[in-house]
Write a protein that holds these residues in place. Structure first.
Motif, PDB file in Angstrom:
ATOM      1  N   GLN A  82       6.322 -12.409  -2.606  1.00  0.00           N
ATOM      2  CA  GLN A  82       6.808 -11.564  -1.463  1.00  0.00           C
ATOM      3  C   GLN A  82       8.085 -12.274  -0.992  1.00  0.00           C
ATOM      4  OE1 GLN A  82       6.685  -8.936  -0.205  1.00  0.00           O
ATOM      5  NE2 GLN A  82       4.629  -7.849  -0.168  1.00  0.00           N
ATOM      6  N   THR A  83       8.108 -13.478  -0.902  1.00  0.00           N
ATOM      7  CA  THR A  83       8.884 -14.095  -0.207  1.00  0.00           C
ATOM      8  C   THR A  83      10.388 -14.720  -1.417  1.00  0.00           C
ATOM      9  OG1 THR A  83       8.092 -16.456  -0.494  1.00  0.00           O
ATOM     10  CG2 THR A  83       7.830 -15.388   1.564  1.00  0.00           C
ATOM     11  N   ILE A  84       9.966 -15.082  -2.554  1.00  0.00           N
ATOM     12  CA  ILE A  84      11.093 -15.466  -3.401  1.00  0.00           C
ATOM     13  C   ILE A  84      11.101 -14.277  -4.222  1.00  0.00           C
ATOM     14  CG2 ILE A  84      11.700 -16.992  -5.289  1.00  0.00           C
ATOM     15  CD1 ILE A  84      11.435 -18.303  -2.554  1.00  0.00           C
ATOM     16  N   LEU A 132      -2.571   0.729 -10.566  1.00  0.00           N
ATOM     17  CA  LEU A 132      -2.321   2.489  -9.970  1.00  0.00           C
ATOM     18  C   LEU A 132      -1.638   2.146  -8.626  1.00  0.00           C
ATOM     19  CD1 LEU A 132      -5.702   4.237 -10.511  1.00  0.00           C
ATOM     20  CD2 LEU A 132      -3.814   4.488 -11.747  1.00  0.00           C
ATOM     21  N   GLY A 133      -1.665   1.242  -7.917  1.00  0.00           N
ATOM     22  CA  GLY A 133      -0.818   1.026  -6.773  1.00  0.00           C
ATOM     23  C   GLY A 133       0.681   0.743  -7.181  1.00  0.00           C
ATOM     24  N   PHE A 134       0.639  -0.091  -7.975  1.00  0.00           N
ATOM     25  CA  PHE A 134       2.090  -0.626  -8.732  1.00  0.00           C
ATOM     26  C   PHE A 134       2.815   0.411  -9.104  1.00  0.00           C
ATOM     27  CE2 PHE A 134       5.005  -2.364 -11.513  1.00  0.00           C
ATOM     28  CZ  PHE A 134       5.525  -3.698 -10.898  1.00  0.00           C
ATOM     29  N   LEU A 135       2.194   1.299  -9.813  1.00  0.00           N
ATOM     30  CA  LEU A 135       2.930   2.550 -10.399  1.00  0.00           C
ATOM     31  C   LEU A 135       3.203   3.408  -9.354  1.00  0.00           C
ATOM     32  CD1 LEU A 135       0.819   3.408 -13.606  1.00  0.00           C
ATOM     33  CD2 LEU A 135       2.875   1.842 -13.301  1.00  0.00           C
ATOM     34  N   LEU A 136       2.478   3.580  -8.071  1.00  0.00           N
ATOM     35  CA  LEU A 136       2.693   4.740  -7.175  1.00  0.00           C
ATOM     36  C   LEU A 136       4.107   4.084  -6.360  1.00  0.00           C
ATOM     37  CD1 LEU A 136      -0.695   5.777  -6.090  1.00  0.00           C
ATOM     38  CD2 LEU A 136       1.187   7.160  -7.038  1.00  0.00           C
ATOM     39  N   MET A 270      -1.669  -0.403   1.478  1.00  0.00           N
ATOM     40  CA  MET A 270      -0.199  -0.226   1.152  1.00  0.00           C
ATOM     41  C   MET A 270       0.339   0.323   2.458  1.00  0.00           C
ATOM     42  SD  MET A 270      -0.356   1.274  -2.542  1.00  0.00           S
ATOM     43  CE  MET A 270       1.333   1.747  -2.838  1.00  0.00           C
ATOM     44  N   THR A 271      -0.583   1.317   3.398  1.00  0.00           N
ATOM     45  CA  THR A 271      -0.013   1.797   4.677  1.00  0.00           C
ATOM     46  C   THR A 271       0.112   0.494   5.376  1.00  0.00           C
ATOM     47  OG1 THR A 271      -1.260   3.834   4.141  1.00  0.00           O
ATOM     48  CG2 THR A 271      -0.533   3.525   6.483  1.00  0.00           C
ATOM     49  N   GLY A 296       8.255  -4.826  -1.619  1.00  0.00           N
ATOM     50  CA  GLY A 296       7.178  -5.620  -0.849  1.00  0.00           C
ATOM     51  C   GLY A 296       5.775  -4.940  -1.635  1.00  0.00           C
ATOM     52  N   LEU A 297       5.723  -3.761  -1.722  1.00  0.00           N
ATOM     53  CA  LEU A 297       4.618  -2.990  -2.034  1.00  0.00           C
ATOM     54  C   LEU A 297       4.396  -3.492  -3.647  1.00  0.00           C
ATOM     55  CD1 LEU A 297       4.733   0.501  -0.711  1.00  0.00           C
ATOM     56  CD2 LEU A 297       3.318  -1.457   0.055  1.00  0.00           C
ATOM     57  N   ARG A 298       5.425  -3.678  -4.262  1.00  0.00           N
ATOM     58  CA  ARG A 298       4.959  -4.114  -5.856  1.00  0.00           C
ATOM     59  C   ARG A 298       4.644  -5.351  -5.671  1.00  0.00           C
ATOM     60  NH1 ARG A 298      10.351  -1.659  -7.488  1.00  0.00           N
ATOM     61  NH2 ARG A 298      10.005   0.037  -8.906  1.00  0.00           N
ATOM     62  N   ALA A 299       4.905  -6.404  -4.859  1.00  0.00           N
ATOM     63  CA  ALA A 299       4.699  -7.627  -4.874  1.00  0.00           C
ATOM     64  C   ALA A 299       3.150  -7.576  -4.289  1.00  0.00           C
ATOM     65  CB  ALA A 299       5.327  -8.577  -3.811  1.00  0.00           C
ATOM     66  N   ASP A 300       2.608  -6.727  -3.155  1.00  0.00           N
ATOM     67  CA  ASP A 300       1.321  -6.522  -2.985  1.00  0.00           C
ATOM     68  C   ASP A 300       0.494  -6.207  -4.093  1.00  0.00           C
ATOM     69  OD1 ASP A 300       1.514  -7.344  -0.202  1.00  0.00           O
ATOM     70  OD2 ASP A 300       1.183  -5.131   0.372  1.00  0.00           O
ATOM     71  N   THR A 301       0.581  -5.256  -4.771  1.00  0.00           N
ATOM     72  CA  THR A 301       0.034  -4.615  -5.736  1.00  0.00           C
ATOM     73  C   THR A 301      -0.102  -5.532  -7.075  1.00  0.00           C
ATOM     74  OG1 THR A 301       2.130  -3.456  -6.408  1.00  0.00           O
ATOM     75  CG2 THR A 301       0.175  -2.348  -5.308  1.00  0.00           C
ATOM     76  N   LEU A 302       1.113  -6.044  -7.286  1.00  0.00           N
ATOM     77  CA  LEU A 302       0.856  -6.907  -8.384  1.00  0.00           C
ATOM     78  C   LEU A 302       0.172  -8.466  -8.216  1.00  0.00           C
ATOM     79  CD1 LEU A 302       2.119  -7.937 -11.086  1.00  0.00           C
ATOM     80  CD2 LEU A 302       4.095  -8.984 -10.292  1.00  0.00           C
TER      81      LEU A 302
END
Length: 465
Positions: A82-84, A132-136, A270-271, A296-302
């Protein structure tokens, strides 16, 4: 022969512009101590889910402790993402990630009394839901225009209010079945820490004032030692070094029902992360746009997809650390990255992780009341810019807050509903967020009525005339 040279229009000694506070690098010691404060604020929240899920699925105390170390390690990795960040992954804000509480109940339902097989099924479902979240994320991030101040302020307020019961529980001792739960000693220790934090914030200046929460935790933990409230068993039984070996509980298993359940949890996460990023963007004066939220959501899901590889659970934003940024005024993402590095080290050295575990829960509770209250206060500040006197904005806030408070004020309100729905309904943040978004869409976007917006001084002058 003479040569003429064109003079530069800019002075040679023009200083480079100062970086935004989010991109500022602080001295090493300040970065370390401020990062440690973030770790102290989130530590209990990171280790609590594995402490609950491990015994529920039938794991031994040793395996549960292994899950706790793995959760610290994977939270550190997710925070660094997330940060870097890299490429289009990461919000690049002072954003802390850790194990999401939203998944605790579904994970217990999936793995109850199944031991290693239950953990393997949980990990398999998390991997699929995270991919799936990463793709969305490119589509999900476009919802940012449906998060004006009337929505974000409501959600931020609910985040703070929803977290306060956690601090109250810690203040009583954290374990409802314990003989001293809610004792005068526990609540008195929480009250003392609460007063210490406030006094430090009032009396100290500069950097020391900014780490008042950390100092309050240290002072509270020291005071608790002669009172017999500090348990040193965690240090005595901890290994010095312990790498979270990949797939310690076996290869992930994939079951449809479990995957569907964790996909719902991922949407909830994600919400909540979107709302947290919008809140943090306002706090650090770098508003989170669509691309920031997408990263940010990509970092969450990855981070969540990688987490089961090292025996960790689904990761999402930690709202208490948003409050810490607001309270301390330290906005550097590299400070939080330092906290992520500390989490990784704690995951690799269980002995070090157990030192932070020495802080009694009542001490954490006393500091948490200030911390989580700061989150709610940030939400109120955001609502102050939401033009509540215009249209039905006040009605949107009233309805969303009312629905969001149901799980807090009446925890058994939805007890007769299907378990899959409880993933959303038992989270006041999620239900309040959904209600605020839907009502804002109905009142401010659909039809011909113009969307109410915050009045700037120029618009106020036009409105007067």
């Amino acid at each position: 022969m003479t040569h003429r040279f064109r003079k530069s229009t800019a002075p040679a000694d023009t200083p480079a512009p100062d970086p935004h506070p989010v991109d500022e690098t602080l001295p090493p010691f300040k970065s370390f101590t401020s990062g440690l404060q973030h770790v102290a604020a989130m530590y209990a929240g990171v280790v609590a889910p594995p402490m609950i899920v491990g015994p529920a699925v039938g794991l031994s105390a040793t395996d549960t402790a292994f899950l706790m170390g793995a959760s610290l390690f994977t939270a550190g990795i997710a925070t660094l993402l997330q940060t870097i960040g890299f490429w289009r992954v990461g919000a690049r804000l002072p954003f802390v990630n850790g194990v999401s509480f939203a998944g605790v109940s579904p994970m217990i339902a999936i793995g109850k009394d199944r031991g290693y097989d239950g953990i393997a099924v949980i990990f398999g479902a998390i991997i699929v839901a995270s991919v799936l979240g990463f793709l969305l994320t490119p589509w999900f991030s476009k919802l940012v225009r449906f998060f004006p101040p009337v929505v974000t302020g409501t959600v931020i307020t609910l985040i703070g209010v929803s977290l306060l019961p956690v601090a109250f529980n810690w203040s009583q001792g954290g374990v409802a079945d314990a003989p001293d739960y809610g004792s005068m000693r526990n609540i008195g220790m929480a009250a003392l820490t609460f007063v210490i934090v406030l006094a430090l914030r009032k009396l100290l200046r500069g950097f020391l004032q900014q780490i008042a929460i950390l100092l309050g935790l240290v002072v509270g933990a020291v005071v608790a030692i002669p009172m017999g409230m500090t348990n040193f068993d965690a240090i005595r039984n901890a290994d010095v070094v312990g790498f979270p070996s990949p797939f310690h509980f076996g290869a992930p298993q994939f079951e449809i029902a479990a995957i569907v359940s964790m996909c719902i949890v991922m949407l909830v996460c994600m919400t909540e992360s979107t709302a947290d990023m919008l809140a943090l963007g306002k706090i650090v004066d770098r508003p989170a746009d669509e691309r920031t939220i997408e990263g940010g959501l990509r970092a969450d899901t990855l981070g969540s997809a990688i987490s089961p590889l090292f025996n960790g659970f689904m990761c999402s934003a930690f709202a208490q650390n948003v409050g810490l940024v607001a309270m301390t005024g330290i906005r550097s993402r590299f400070v939080v990255a330092a906290g992520g590095g500390i989490l990784v080290v704690l995951g690799l050295f269980p002995m070090l992780a157990s030192v932070i575990a020495l802080v009694p829960l009542p001490v954490l509770g006393g500091a948490g009341i200030v911390l989580f209250g700061s989150v709610a206060a940030s939400g109120v500040q955001t609502l102050a810019t939401a033009a509540l006197e215009k249209g039905e904005n006040a009605l949107i806030v009233a309805a969303a807050v009312g629905v969001g408070l149901i799980p807090i004020a009446a925890p058994d309100f939805y007890h007769a509903f299907p378990k899959d729905l409880l993933v959303v309904l038992d989270s006041g943040i999620s239900t309040g967020c959904v209600v605020a978004i839907v009502l804002n869409l109905a009142f401010n976007h659909l039809g011909t009525r113009p969307e109410p917006e915050t009045l700037t001084p120029e618009k106020e002058q036009v409105a007067v005339h």
